[in-house]
Design an enzyme around this catalytic site. Structure first.
Site, short mmCIF file in Angstrom:
data_model
loop_
_atom_site.label_atom_id
_atom_site.label_comp_id
_atom_site.label_asym_id
_atom_site.label_seq_id
_atom_site.Cartn_x
_atom_site.Cartn_y
_atom_site.Cartn_z
CG HIS A 1 52.19 -20.47 -48.93
ND1 HIS A 1 50.89 -20.04 -48.81
CD2 HIS A 1 52.38 -20.66 -50.26
CE1 HIS A 1 50.34 -19.99 -50.01
NE2 HIS A 1 51.21 -20.35 -50.90
CG ASP B 1 50.54 -17.54 -46.06
OD1 ASP B 1 51.35 -17.82 -46.98
OD2 ASP B 1 49.67 -18.35 -45.67
CD GLU C 1 49.18 -21.89 -46.04
OE1 GLU C 1 49.98 -20.94 -46.10
OE2 GLU C 1 48.06 -21.86 -46.60
CG ASP D 1 52.36 -26.97 -54.26
OD1 ASP D 1 52.30 -27.04 -55.50
OD2 ASP D 1 52.40 -25.88 -53.66
C1 GLP Z 1 50.05 -21.39 -54.41
C2 GLP Z 1 51.17 -22.40 -54.68
C3 GLP Z 1 52.53 -21.79 -54.42
C4 GLP Z 1 52.63 -20.43 -55.07
C5 GLP Z 1 51.58 -19.51 -54.49
C6 GLP Z 1 51.66 -18.09 -55.01
O1 GLP Z 1 49.69 -21.36 -53.09
N1 GLP Z 1 51.02 -23.58 -53.91
O2 GLP Z 1 53.54 -22.68 -54.91
O3 GLP Z 1 53.91 -19.90 -54.87
O4 GLP Z 1 50.33 -20.07 -54.82
O5 GLP Z 1 50.94 -17.98 -56.20
P1 GLP Z 1 50.97 -16.71 -57.14
O6 GLP Z 1 52.28 -16.80 -57.85
O7 GLP Z 1 49.82 -16.90 -58.08
O8 GLP Z 1 50.86 -15.52 -56.28
#
Ligand code: GLP
Length: 261
Positions: free
Chosen positions: A138, A136, A143, A67
């Protein structure tokens, strides 16, 4: 799906890095789908250590982005293009010519999304897709209420995700873009093996919904239940709301080693 409960983030990182190394030994030019965020860092560190000590050769490996923020130039330090170059490609010694990603600065965003889906397919598809999970539920930036068959497209971030990600933008939520490009859930499900890592208590609700809840767009990660080869690796804190935790522990403890993940 297989759920593996590990002691801590470091153990999860080591386990997944070893799975990636096994894949690369079988298929040296594997296409590895990588995720951003804090959670996968122990995976990248463990894999880089294996490259340094000669346990795995990544010279033919290819890397695909999950992404991207819309509107940040590729060289912005917090564009996922820059983050992945810094945290994955450089430590592994993989050149940018082996990197596939959508163009977050394209004027024709929809065209860039469609082009990226085509590029992934033409590259033979993703062999192993790493995923984190948002608080949440995702995956990527899909989302809640994302279509479970969605393709790569533009999405609007929830305020919860923007607040979660403000730490990468000097703690200033106003700097976090509202729009993103993300591989769709349908796109993600085309990878041959999905490996989701979640650590910490703030992921426990999302993990319970992903593993034991219904398949529902309100928890995008629950789409992993539809994949024939999905592995969810969690530490004790992220596993703390799983009703079947003991079953998952026993199952993994008695798994024949040759099976791998
Ligand atoms: C972002 C990314 C996701 C990731 C999420 C969780 O939103 N787009 O791919 O899984 O963060 O991040 P973290 O691992 O820092 O909690």
């Amino acid at each position: 799906m297989e759920v593996v409960i590990v002691a801590d983030a470091k153990a999860g990182g080591e386990l997944i890095a070893e799975t990636m190394a096994q894949l690369l030994r079988r298929k040296p030019d594997a296409l590895l789908g990588v995720a951003t965020g804090s959670t996968p860092l122990p995976i990248y560190q463990a894999l880089a250590a294996k490259v340094r000590n000669g346990a795995v050769d990544v010279s033919r490996a290819r890397i695909a982005q999950l992404d991207e923020y819309v509107g940040l130039p590729a060289d912005h330090p917090e564009s996922y293009h820059s983050v992945l170059r810094r945290e994955v490609l450089e430590p592994l010694g993989i050149g940018m010519d082996a990197f596939l990603g959508p163009d977050g600065a394209a004027e024709d965003v929809q065209g860039a999304c469609e082009a990226y889906d085509r590029e992934l397919a033409e590259a033979g598809g993703v062999d192993l897709q790493l995923l984190g999970i948002g608080t949440d539920g995702h995956i990527g930036f899909n989302e809640p209420c994302s279509s479970l068959v969605s393709r790569t497209r533009i999405k609007t971030l929830t305020e919860q995700t923007r607040a979660d990600n403000a730490r990468f933008f000097d703690g200033d939520v106003d700097q976090v873009p509202h729009h993103v490009i993300t591989q769709g859930i349908g796109t993600i499900l085309e990878a041959r093996h999905l490996v989701l890592l979640a650590t910490g208590e703030n992921k426990a609700d999302a993990i319970a919904a992903t593993v034991e809840g219904p398949v529902a767009a309100v928890c995008p990660a629950s789409a992993l239940q539809l994949h024939p080869h999905a592995t969810v690796v969690v530490d004790e804190a992220a596993a703390s709301k799983l009703k079947f935790a003991d079953y998952f522990r026993r199952t993994y403890a008695s798994k024949p080693e040759w099976q791998g993940l």
